[in-house]
Design an enzyme around this catalytic site. Structure first.
Site, PDB file in Angstrom:
ATOM      1  N   ASP A  14       0.817  -1.213   0.000  1.00 29.23           N
ATOM      2  CA  ASP A  14       0.000   0.000   0.000  1.00 29.23           C
ATOM      3  C   ASP A  14       0.857   1.272   0.000  1.00 29.23           C
ATOM      4  O   ASP A  14       2.040   1.238   0.328  1.00 29.23           O
ATOM      5  CB  ASP A  14      -0.913  -0.021   1.224  1.00 29.23           C
ATOM      6  N   ASP A  44     -10.544   4.055  -2.288  1.00 29.63           N
ATOM      7  CA  ASP A  44     -11.174   3.166  -1.315  1.00 29.63           C
ATOM      8  C   ASP A  44     -12.686   3.251  -1.438  1.00 29.63           C
ATOM      9  O   ASP A  44     -13.246   4.324  -1.644  1.00 29.63           O
ATOM     10  CB  ASP A  44     -10.810   3.584   0.113  1.00 29.63           C
TER      11      ASP A  44
HETATM   12  C1  9PG Z   1      -5.264   0.952   5.376  1.00 27.33           C
HETATM   13  C2  9PG Z   1      -5.995   1.360   4.123  1.00 27.33           C
HETATM   14  C3  9PG Z   1      -6.605   0.153   3.388  1.00 27.33           C
HETATM   15  C4  9PG Z   1      -7.154   0.613   2.061  1.00 27.33           C
HETATM   16  C5  9PG Z   1      -6.071   1.293   1.260  1.00 27.33           C
HETATM   17  C6  9PG Z   1      -5.530   2.475   2.039  1.00 27.33           C
HETATM   18  O1  9PG Z   1      -5.788   9.454   1.301  1.00 27.33           O
HETATM   19  N1  9PG Z   1      -5.740   8.837   2.360  1.00 27.33           N
HETATM   20  O2  9PG Z   1      -5.531   9.388   3.454  1.00 27.33           O
HETATM   21  C7  9PG Z   1      -5.940   7.432   2.332  1.00 27.33           C
HETATM   22  C8  9PG Z   1      -5.901   6.700   3.501  1.00 27.33           C
HETATM   23  C9  9PG Z   1      -6.098   5.344   3.467  1.00 27.33           C
HETATM   24  C10 9PG Z   1      -6.329   4.732   2.273  1.00 27.33           C
HETATM   25  C11 9PG Z   1      -6.379   5.445   1.095  1.00 27.33           C
HETATM   26  C12 9PG Z   1      -6.175   6.806   1.125  1.00 27.33           C
HETATM   27  O3  9PG Z   1      -6.580   3.392   2.233  1.00 27.33           O
HETATM   28  O4  9PG Z   1      -6.513   1.707   0.026  1.00 27.33           O
HETATM   29  O5  9PG Z   1      -7.649  -0.513   1.324  1.00 27.33           O
HETATM   30  O6  9PG Z   1      -5.644  -0.851   3.195  1.00 27.33           O
HETATM   31  O7  9PG Z   1      -5.051   2.023   3.303  1.00 27.33           O
HETATM   32  O8  9PG Z   1      -4.705   2.065   6.002  1.00 27.33           O
END
Ligand code: 9PG
Length: 872
Positions: free
Chosen positions: A391, A452
Site C-alpha cells: 500500500d 477506497d
Molecule cells: C489501510 C488502508 C486500506 C485501504 C487502502 C488504504 O488518502 N488517504 O488518506 C488514504 C488513507 C487510506 C487509504 C487510502 C487513502 O486506504 O486503500 O484498502 O488498506 O489504506 O490504512
C-alpha cells in the site's frame, strides 16, 4: 512521414518534438517538427523510430546529451494532430481521463476549452495523484490524463494516445481543441541529469484511431501488457479483508473470530483467501513485528489462516516509515529527502500511524534499502503469507532527492517493487495499492484500480479536501473507477475493485447502493474481497456474497484477457452500460449513479456487437436481485432508483460448445494418477483392486487415496512444474475464443492444480473440477459436481451432468467433447454430439460401436472443429 489514416478513425499527423530542460539554471524549451530519424532538439539528440501504419503506430525514442555540459532534462514530448473523419470539432467531444495511481480519478469528462481545472490544494497534494506536481505553465487550458487517454465523439470516431510504461518514465497525455481538430501531446517525465554523452531510452508511445473507443483501449492494454510482460494469469481471487469492518481497530480476537466463521461457512461463502489489513503492525516500517493487539505474533496469524484451509494475506506499506519504528531509528540515512532543503522528505500525513502525523519514505535507490525490502518480504513469504497487499506505493515516486540521481521517479518505484518481488518470490500474489500504474506492470499480480470504497456512498465530510473529492474513500468513487478501468483486467494484472460490503448494520449504504457496488464487481470479473463482520451476516447477505463471487468468476474465466467492456467508456463520467462475456452468454449491467431516479437503456445489438458469437432470442434474466427489464424493439430498459444498478444475463447461441478433459488430454501427463503412484503408492495398491471390482466408485477411491495426503506444497509445486500441455492446447483455446465458442475444461482432477497450471503455462480457461485445499498441512478434497444418480460414472465431476446442465440452458447448441479416458470421459462422450477421442476412450467407443473422431494432438481437434463449422 507516416500519418495514421483510418476510414472510421480519421487522420493523425505528427506535429512536434519538444524537450523541457534546465540550462544554466534557467528553464529551456526546444521544439522542432516531429519526424522519424535523428533530430537535434537543443543540446539533445533524439533518435525516433516509428512502427506500424494504417490505423496504429508505435513511436520509440532514444535521447542523448550531445552537449558539453550535464543537462537536467525535465521532460521529452511528442505532439500530434487528430482530425476525425469529416468532422468539424463537434460539441460533445469526450475524454476518458486516466488517473496517475490506484486511487486517482478515472472517468469520462467533457473535452471543453477550459481544460483540466487547476488543482486548488497545492502541488504537494496534487503530486499524490498526478505525474506532474505542477503542470508546466504552457499547459493551461489543456486536458491532462496520465498514462493514456481516449478521445471520442458520442457513438463516433475515437483516438487513443498512450505511453507503454515499464518503469522508465511517467507519461502524461495533454489534449486541446484546435480549430476543427484536436491536439494530442504525450510527455514523459525524466527529471534527471544526463551527463555529456549519456543516453536513455524513453517508453514507447502508441497511437491509434478507429470507430470504437472501447476496442482501442483494449488493444492498447494488450500492447502494454505484452511490452511490459504483465503478470496476467494469477488465479481468480475471492477472499476476506479486515479493513472495511474493523479499520484500525482490528484485533487478534476479532480477526480469528472471522476466520472461524469463514471456515464454518465455506459452502455458503466460497472464498479461499483471508487478508489482515492495517492495524496489526508494531509501527509503520517494522513489518515483522505485531503490536499488543496481536499477542500471538505474525507467524501465528499466518499459520492459523493456513491451517483453516485458506491462503494467508497481509497488508504492508513497504516504503513508509514513522519515527516510532526501529527501521527509522536504526537507519536515518535510508530516506528520500526534500529537493530544496535536504531534510528527510515528509511523504504523507497520517494521524493514526504516528504521533505528529508525518510519514517518511524509504529510498529504493539506496542499495541497503533494497536488501532490507528483499529480506522483509522473503521473511513474510516464509512465514506463510502468499498474498501481499502493498500500500501507499506512490510514496516511492514522490518528488524528492534520492541516492541515485540518475533514477527517474518511475525507476525509483520500479526498483523498490523489484526488491519486494525478489524477496516475496515468483509464486507470491502481489497486490499494488495507492500505486502509480505504469511502473508496476510486470511486477504485481493484482492492482487496486480505484479509490477506497466505504460503508457510505459519498465522501465523508472530514475527507473532503478541495480537488481530492473524487479520490477519497466513497462507494461512488470506487464504482466509477471500477467501471472506467475494467479494460485493464487480465491485460495488465487482475483488477481489484476494492472490497464488497453486504452488511445491513454499521453501514450507511442503502440496499440499492450495496447492489450497485456488487454488480460493478461481478460484471467486471475482478477480485472479490468481502469486508464485513462474517459472524454478523444473515443468510440474505451471504447469498449476495456467494452470487457476486460466482458471477465475477464466470466473467473472469470467460476469456484470455478481460471479458468486460464499458460500451461508451468516455461518454459519461461513470459508464452507464457495461457488458461482459460469460461462458457463451453475455451479462449486461446498467447503472444509474445519479441522485435522481432514471431509466437506463441499451440496444441488444450493441451488447451483441461487443464480442464474437450470437445471442439467443430469449428474455433478459435478472441477476443479483435486479428487477425484470422491459424489452421492446430490440432495447432493454430498466427504471433505476438513485445510485441503483441492474444486472441481466442474455443467453448466447454459440455455433458450438467445446468441453475438454484435462489430464492426458489438455495436458500430456495425468496429474492425479502420477501423484497417487508417487506419494500414496501403498494405499493405491490396496485400493485399486476394489475400484476394479466396482466396490468403490471413482470418487470414493479418490477420497480414500488422497484425502489427508501429506504432500508438502513445495513438492506439489515441483511436480506441477513438470506438467506439459498438449502442443495444440493454446491454439484450441484461442480458436474458440476468437469465434465466441465457449470452451470449458471438465476435469475429475483438482481446482488448485488447474489454477496453478494456468499460471505456469500462461493460458486461461473455464473449468469444472474437484476442490483441493491444504488444511493443517494435509490435502482436503471435496467433489465438485458428483453424479446425481442418473449417471453411474461415480466421479467427483460427472461430465455428463455438466453437459446436460449446459444443454438445458442452451437448447440446440451442438456439444463437443474431447477426452482420452474410459472412466470420466465416457459419460461425457455419450452425452455429446461430436466426440474427439484417443487412448482408452477411443478403445471403449470402438467396442461399443459409437462414432467419434480420433485425434493425436489438439491441433487435429482444431482442424476437425473448423471443418465442422464450415459444414454449418
Ligand atoms: C489501510 C488502508 C486500506 C485501504 C487502502 C488504504 O488518502 N488517504 O488518506 C488514504 C488513507 C487510506 C487509504 C487510502 C487513502 O486506504 O486503500 O484498502 O488498506 O489504506 O490504512
Amino acid at each position: 512521414m507516416p500519418a495514421l489514416r483510418d476510414p472510421a478513425g480519421g487522420v493523425l499527423e505528427p506535429v512536434r518534438l519538444f524537450a523541457r530542460s534546465r540550462e544554466a539554471g534557467r528553464e529551456a524549451f526546444h521544439e522542432l517538427p516531429l519526424a522519424a530519424g535523428e533530430l537535434a532538439c537543443g543540446p539533445l539528440r533524439v533518435r525516433l523510430a516509428v512502427e506500424g501504419a494504417g490505423d496504429c503506430a508505435t513511436w520509440r525514442a532514444r535521447v542523448r546529451n550531445a552537449g558539453p555540459d550535464p543537462l537536467a532534462v525535465d521532460a521529452i514530448g511528442m505532439g500530434f494532430r487528430w482530425r476525425a473523419p469529416g468532422a468539424a470539432a463537434a460539441p460533445g467531444w469526450r475524454l476518458l481521463r486516466q488517473g496517475f495511481q490506484s486511487w486517482s480519478f478515472a472517468g469520462g469528462v467533457a473535452l471543453d476549452d477550459a481544460g483540466t481545472p487547476p488543482f486548488p490544494s497545492g502541488p504537494w497534494l496534487r503530486g499524490f495523484h498526478h505525474a506532474h506536481f505542477a503542470p508546466p505553465a504552457d499547459r493551461a487550458g489543456w486536458h491532462e490524463s496520465d498514462g493514456a487517454a481516449v478521445l471520442s465523439a458520442p457513438g463516433g470516431p475515437a483516438c487513443l494516445a498512450g505511453v507503454l510504461e515499464s518503469g522508465r518514465a511517467f507519461g502524461t497525455v495533454f489534449v486541446r481543441r484546435e480549430g476543427g481538430a484536436l491536439r494530442v501531446e504525450l510527455e514523459q517525465r525524466l527529471e534527471r541529469v544526463l551527463a555529456p554523452g549519456a543516453a536513455c531510452e524513453l517508453e514507447p508511445i502508441r497511437l491509434e484511431a478507429g470507430a470504437d473507443a472501447a476496442a482501442l483501449l483494449e488493444a492498447f492494454a494488450d500492447a502494454h501488457g505484452a511490452f511490459a510482460r504483465a503478470r496476467r494469469f494469477a488465479p481468480f481471487q475471492a477472499g476476506w479483508c479486515s479493513w472495511y469492518h474493523f479499520f484500525h481497530d482490528v484485533t487478534e480476537v476479532g480477526f480469528l473470530r472471522n476466520l472461524a466463521a469463514l471456515a464454518a461457512a465455506r459452502d455458503e461463502v466460497p472464498i479461499d483467501l483471508v487478508q489482515l489489513d492495517d492495524g496489526w503492525q508494531r509501527a509503520i516500517g517494522d513489518w515483522l513485528e505485531t503490536n499488543v493487539k496481536f499477542p500471538s505474533g505474525l507467524a501465528a496469524m499466518a499459520h492459523a489462516v493456513r491451517d483453516a484451509g485458506f491462503h494467508a494475506g497481509l497488508w504492508t506499506a513497504p516504503f513508509c516509515v514513522v519515527p516510532e519504528s526501529r527501521v527509522l531509528a536504526d537507519h536515518p540515512d535510508w530516506l528520500l529527502r526534500e529537493v530544496e532543503t535536504g531534510e528527510p522528505l515528509r511523504g504523507l500525513h497520517h494521524g493514526t500511524w504516528t504521533k505528529d502525523g508525518w510519514v517518511f519514505v524509504l529510498d529504493p535507490t539506496h542499495p541497503a534499502v533494497s536488501v532490507h525490502l528483499e529480506h522483509t518480504y522473503r521473511t513474510l513469504s516464509e512465514m506463510g503469507f502468499s498474498y501481499l497487499k502493498l500500500d501507499f506505493l506512490y510514496a516511492a515516486a514522490l518528488q524528492a532527492s534520492a541516492r541515485d540521481p540518475h533514477a527517474t521517479r518511475a525507476e525509483r518505484l520500479r526498483r523498490g517493487l523489484e526488491a519486494v518481488r525478489s524477496g516475496a518470490g515468483e509464486h507470491a500474489f502481489l497486490l499494488g495499492c495507492g500505486c502509480p500504474l505504469g511502473p508496476a506492470v510486470g511486477l504485481v499480480d493484482g492492482m487496486r484500480i480505484g479509490p477506497d470504497t466505504g460503508p457510505h456512498w459519498e465522501p465523508l465530510p472530514v475527507t473532503r479536501i478541495p480537488g481530492l473529492e473524487p479520490a477519497v474513500p466513497a462507494g461512488r468513487n470506487a464504482l466509477r473507477n471500477t467501471l472506467a478501468r475494467a479494460w485493464m483486467h487480465r491485460r495488465l494484472w487482475l483488477d481489484d475493485p476494492d472490497c464488497l460490503m453486504t452488511r445491513v448494520v454499521d453501514s450507511q449504504l442503502s440496499r440499492d447502493e450495496v447492489r450497485a457496488l456488487a454488480i460493478s464487481i461481478a460484471v467486471t470479473g475482478g477480485m472479490v474481497l468481502l469486508s464485513d463482520d462474517v459472524p454478523a451476516l444473515g443468510p440474505g447477505e451471504r447469498a449476495l456474497v456467494r452470487e457476486t463471487i460466482e458471477l465475477a468468476r464466470e466473467v473472469d474465466e470467460a476469456g484470455q484477457a478481460g471479458a468486460a467492456r464499458a460500451l461508451d467508456p468516455a461518454g459519461d463520467e461513470i459508464p452507464r452500460v457495461v457488458t461482459a462475456r460469460a461462458f457463451g452468454d453475455r451479462l449486461v449491467a446498467l447503472f444509474n449513479p445519479g441522485d435522481e431516479p432514471a431509466s437506463v437503456t441499451v440496444a441488444r445489438a450493441a451488447v451483441a456487437a461487443a464480442a464474437p458469437g450470437r445471442l439467443a432470442d430469449a428474455p433478459a434474466e435478472p441477476l443479483l436481485g435486479s428487477p425484470p427489464a422491459a424489452e421492446s424493439q430490440g432495447r432493454i430498459t430498466v427504471a433505476l432508483p438513485p445510485h441503483g444498478a441492474a444486472l441481466y444475463r442474455l443467453r448466447g447461441a454459440p455455433a458450438l460448445v467445446v468441453f475438454c478433459d484435462y489430464d492426458g488430454t489438455f495436458a500430456v501427463q495425468d496429474v492425479g494418477s502420477t501423484l497417487a503412484r508417487r506419494h500414496a503408492g501403498a494405499r493405491r495398491a490396496a485400493l485399486w483392486p476394489r475400484l476394479e471390482r466396482g466396490e468403490l466408485t471413482a470418487w470414493e477411491y479418490n477420497l480414500e487415496l488422497l484425502d489427508g495426503l501429506r504432500l508438502p506444497e513445495a513438492e506439489l509445486e515441483a511436480f506441477l512444474r513438470t506438467v506439459e500441455l498438449d502442443p495444440g492446447a493454446r491454439e484450441l483455446v484461442a480458436w474458440c475464443e476468437a469465434r465466441g465458442i465457449p470452451f470449458r475444461v471438465l476435469s475429475d482432477g483438482f481446482d488448485r492444480n488447474l489454477d496453478r497450471l494456468q499460471e505456469l503455462h500462461g493460458v486461461r480457461f473455464a473449468y469444472d473440477a474437484n476442490h483441493l485445499r491444504y488444511e493443517h498441512g494435509a490435502w482436503r478434497i471435496a467433489a465438485g459436481h458428483p453424479s446425481d444418480g442418473r449417471c453411474d460414472c461415480g466421479t467427483g465431476v460427472c461430465k455428463r451432468s455438466r453437459i446436460e446442465h449446459f444443454r438445458a440452458r442452451h437448447p440446440g447448441v451442438p456439444v463437443v467433447h474431447i477426452g482420452n479416458g474410459r472412466v470420466s470421459d465416457l459419460c461425457a462422450a455419450l452425452a455429446a454430439d461430436l466426440v474427439f477421442a484417443k487412448d482408452s476412450l477411443a478403445d471403449e467407443l470402438d467396442e461399443r460401436g459409437i462414432a467419434y473422431r480420433r485425434f493425436a494432438t489438439l491441433h487435429d481437434v482444431v482442424a476437425g472443429l473448423a471443418a465442422r463449422l464450415a459444414e454449418g
